[in-house]
Structure formats: C-alpha cells, structure tokens
Design a protein around this motif. Structure first.
Motif, short mmCIF file in Angstrom:
data_model
loop_
_atom_site.label_atom_id
_atom_site.label_comp_id
_atom_site.label_asym_id
_atom_site.label_seq_id
_atom_site.Cartn_x
_atom_site.Cartn_y
_atom_site.Cartn_z
N LEU A 49 -36.38 45.50 4.44
CA LEU A 49 -36.43 45.51 5.90
C LEU A 49 -37.57 45.73 6.52
N LYS A 50 -38.11 46.97 5.55
CA LYS A 50 -39.67 47.50 6.07
C LYS A 50 -40.53 46.33 6.27
N LEU A 51 -40.34 45.04 5.76
CA LEU A 51 -41.35 44.18 6.00
C LEU A 51 -41.20 43.39 7.19
N LEU A 52 -40.05 43.83 7.86
CA LEU A 52 -40.21 43.07 9.23
C LEU A 52 -40.30 43.93 10.40
N VAL A 53 -40.97 45.20 10.17
CA VAL A 53 -41.52 45.86 11.36
C VAL A 53 -42.62 45.19 11.92
N LEU B 131 -40.90 34.21 12.50
CA LEU B 131 -40.99 35.73 12.29
C LEU B 131 -42.32 36.17 12.42
N GLU B 132 -43.23 35.23 12.72
CA GLU B 132 -44.60 35.66 13.14
C GLU B 132 -44.59 36.23 14.47
N VAL B 133 -43.67 35.88 15.30
CA VAL B 133 -43.49 36.49 16.70
C VAL B 133 -42.85 37.90 16.81
N PRO B 134 -43.30 38.95 17.28
CA PRO B 134 -43.11 40.25 16.91
C PRO B 134 -41.62 40.47 17.72
N GLU B 135 -41.30 39.93 18.79
CA GLU B 135 -40.01 39.99 19.47
C GLU B 135 -39.01 39.14 18.84
N PHE B 136 -39.20 37.98 18.37
CA PHE B 136 -38.44 37.23 17.37
C PHE B 136 -37.95 38.05 16.08
N ARG B 137 -39.22 38.53 15.27
CA ARG B 137 -38.85 39.34 14.28
C ARG B 137 -38.02 40.36 14.46
N LYS B 138 -37.98 41.07 15.50
CA LYS B 138 -37.27 42.46 15.75
C LYS B 138 -35.98 41.88 16.11
N MET B 139 -35.57 40.83 16.64
CA MET B 139 -34.15 40.30 16.98
C MET B 139 -33.67 39.69 15.45
N TYR B 140 -34.41 39.22 14.56
CA TYR B 140 -33.86 38.93 13.35
C TYR B 140 -33.49 40.17 12.52
N ARG B 141 -34.45 41.16 12.37
CA ARG B 141 -34.20 42.27 11.84
C ARG B 141 -32.95 43.00 12.27
N GLU B 142 -32.52 43.11 13.49
CA GLU B 142 -31.62 43.81 13.96
C GLU B 142 -30.02 42.99 13.51
N LYS B 143 -30.24 41.69 13.61
CA LYS B 143 -29.14 41.04 13.10
C LYS B 143 -28.78 41.38 11.59
N LEU B 144 -29.81 41.13 10.73
CA LEU B 144 -29.77 41.24 9.46
C LEU B 144 -29.20 42.48 9.11
N GLU B 145 -29.85 43.61 9.69
CA GLU B 145 -29.44 45.08 9.42
C GLU B 145 -28.34 45.22 9.75
N GLU B 146 -27.56 44.74 10.83
CA GLU B 146 -26.24 44.96 11.13
C GLU B 146 -25.23 44.37 10.07
N THR B 147 -25.64 43.14 9.68
CA THR B 147 -24.79 42.25 8.85
C THR B 147 -24.82 42.96 7.65
N LEU B 148 -26.02 43.48 7.15
CA LEU B 148 -25.88 44.32 5.80
C LEU B 148 -24.94 45.50 5.76
N GLU B 149 -24.93 45.94 7.06
CA GLU B 149 -23.83 47.56 7.30
C GLU B 149 -22.57 46.87 7.41
N THR B 150 -22.32 45.74 8.02
CA THR B 150 -20.87 45.56 8.14
C THR B 150 -20.17 44.52 7.60
N LYS B 151 -20.99 43.17 7.30
CA LYS B 151 -20.28 42.00 6.72
C LYS B 151 -20.86 41.50 5.27
N PHE B 152 -21.96 41.84 5.04
CA PHE B 152 -22.37 41.72 3.57
C PHE B 152 -22.28 42.73 2.68
#
Length: 361
Positions: free
Chosen positions: A357-361, A281-302
């Motif tokens: 989620l703002k912490l993952l920007v 999560l210290e790597v910007p492109e990885f952090r972005k990937m995680y944020r997108e997956k989490l955000e989608e899950t919060l909207e759809t499955k969780f």
C-alpha cells in the motif's frame, strides 16, 4: 445451502454433434433441444472459448429463440472449468465482484447431460448483453467484450501499432455509432496531455466503479484480466463506461494451466500493460481513491473470515456431483485440497498487498 444442483438435458442429433466437432475452432452453431425442469427449449448450441475447445470436456454457448428465455436470458454459457481443480474459482470471483459493487454476471453450477449421458458439473454463466441490463433495470447502452490482449487501452501492443483503436473488442450489443465513443475513449487515453487527463477522462469513465473493478482484479489476481477477460458497458444516461469481469477461473492462486501462481505475481496497481490503469494511478487524487477502496477491502472482504463460508459452501455443494463427473471423479483428492489452497492464497495475497500500500501514497 441445498446439496442439489439443477440438471440440464441436451438432446442433439449425432450428425449435428459431428458438425461441431469437425468445425471445432469456428463459431458454428447447430439446432438442438434443452430440457430444464419441465420445460424443453428449442436452441442453437456451439462451442465457446479459445484453447479450451481442444480439451476433453468442452464449454458451450446456448442461444434461445427470440421469444424464449431461460432465467430471463436469451443466451447462456456453460463453462467446463476444466483446468480449475476446484471448479469454483470463476463463480467465487464473479460473486466477489458483486460484493464490491461491480456489475458482474450471475452464475450457478449445474449437472449437464448430453443425449442421456452425464457430461459432468458445469458452471452456467449469464451472458452480458441487452437482457443483462434489462434484468437489472439499467439504462440501455453498448456492451463490448475484450477478446484478446489488443484490448489494453493503448494504440500499440508489444510496441507495435494495432490495426485500429477498436482492435481486441467485440460489440455484443449496440450500434455502429456507438463505436465512435469507444474510439474517442482510446484517443483520450493516448493523446491527452497529463495536465488535462484527469478532467477529460472523468467524462468517459466512471472512475469510482473502475477502481472497484481494479480492486477485485488485483485481489483475485487474474493475470489475464487487465487486457482481456473483461467487458465494457456505456451507460446511456451517464454517458460513462463501466468495466465488468469475465472468465475468472484462473484466480485465487491458480494459473490458466491450473498450476500454482505465486501470490506476488500481479502488482498492486494491476498489470502495466493496461494503459488506463497506469495513467489513472499516476493522478494523485485517483491513486488516493484506489488506495482507500483497496485498503477497506483488505480489511473487510478479502479475508479468510469473510470468504471462508463462501468457499466451503460451494465446495460442499458440488462435491457429491463431482464424484460422478466422468472428467473429474478421479481427481477428488485434489478437489478436497482446494479450499485450503484458496485460504492460503488469501492470507498471503492480503499480507502482500497490505505491505505494498505504501506504493500508492
């Protein structure tokens, strides 16, 4: 969903049962027979778990003969789920991970009888081993269980050097040669300069699948799931490690003790003791990937909407059987409150994570 669950009938000599009791904290097994449906299996059985072995209602591991199977498995686990008032959190979690695309054991509730006496409702768990891979047509590869908090992807624990890079891991299947690849992974995580880390770690870890797992662990809030309560599988075709959940009863708002856990307890990035999570999560492109997956899950499955039928169906399924469970029948009022506790947790945890989620920007 059917209102019935399977019944498993254990037949064991009293002397052998005494042997297990006398060696409660050891991995001893004894011979026995297990009848499931019309088939009787010759088995070896032993207790499983750590502190749970001292509970009145104990969990078991069952080993079948080399040429014998149950649902395509040589080994199964029967979990008492003693501290979870709902008895459904483990299954709810493992099914949730499957919905996220994470490799996860299958599970089902059963009635367990020992020498003709009902011992209550148990959760049968699929063992993660060679047969687990074979049933899913997955490439062969070693599997490691994270047994304790040494499995934190670090060279230290509590600021003290660990005995070895493999401390905390138990190889469930594989060869001694496979251990070297896991040692390499731990070394890469701990010795690679930050500038080279993103390129190197992608050669060892399936990053996308790792973040699917992290989303599940963060949403369900398994406080212990970041430094143990997981397993690692190295896909022999891709050469990459994948991570899988294990023992997820202390989730959905409940502690290991069974008490309520505050919905803010686990940070959005997981527990910082897991060095791999922290570095990814210290790597910007990885952090972005995680944020997108989490955000989608919060909207759809969780969400309560997505989980409601799953929770209520499991609750309805086992309630008639729990009334007969000698260890749980006097706690049926608490059991009946559990769906609302789970829904309240989902609502509050979802809101908390969205705000974080703002912490993952």
């Amino acid at each position: 969903m059917s209102k019935s669950i399977p019944s498993y009938y254990l037949m064991i000599e009293e002397d052998d049962l005494d042997t297990l009791r006398e060696n409660l904290l050891y991995e001893d097994t004894v011979p026995a027979k297990l009848r499931v449906g019309k088939t009787t299996h010759q088995i070896e059985i032993g207790y499983r778990g750590s502190y749970t072995r001292k509970f009145r209602k104990r969990s078991y591991t069952i080993h079948f003969d080399e040429n014998d199977y149950l649902f395509g498995a040589h080994k199964i686990h029967l979990n008492a789920e003693y501290r979870d008032p709902s008895l459904i959190r483990n299954k709810l979690s493992l099914d949730f991970f499957q919905d996220l695309g994470v490799l996860s054991p299958n599970s089902q509730h059963i009635n367990f009888y020992r020498n003709g006496v009902l011992k209550g409702v148990y959760l049968q768990l699929e063992s993660v081993d060679e047969m687990f891979l074979k049933k899913r047509n997955l490439p062969t590869g070693p599997i490691y269980y994270a047994e304790n908090n040494d499995a934190n992807f670090s060279l230290t624990r509590d600021d003290k050097p660990k005995k070895s890079r493999l401390s905390g891991y138990y190889q469930a299947c594989g060869t001694p040669d496979d251990d070297e690849r896991l040692r390499e992974l731990i070394t890469i995580i701990n010795k690679t300069p930050s500038s080279a880390f993103p390129q190197k770690i992608e050669k060892y870890i399936d990053i996308e699948k790792f973040f699917c797992w992290l989303v599940g662990a963060v949403c369900t809030m398994n406080n212990d799931g970041f430094t143990h309560n997981y397993s690692l599988y190295r896909n022999s075709e891709t050469g990459l490690f994948e991570i899988m959940p294990w023992d997820y009863d202390a989730t959905w708002g409940r502690k290991v003790s069974g008490g309520i856990m505050d919905h803010t307890y686990v940070p959005i990035g997981g527990k910082p003791d897991n060095k791999l999570c922290y570095l990814l999560l210290e790597v910007p492109e990885f952090r972005k990937m995680y944020r997108e997956k989490l955000e989608e899950t919060l909207e759809t499955k969780f969400t309560i909407e997505y989980m409601k039928d799953k929770v209520l169906s499991l609750h309805e399924l086992i309630r008639p059987h729990l009334i007969l469970d000698p260890y749980k029948k006097n706690k049926i009022e608490l059991f009946d409150q559990e769906p609302e506790i789970i829904f309240q947790f989902i609502k509050m945890r979802n809101h908390f994570l969205i705000n974080q989620l703002k912490l993952l920007v």
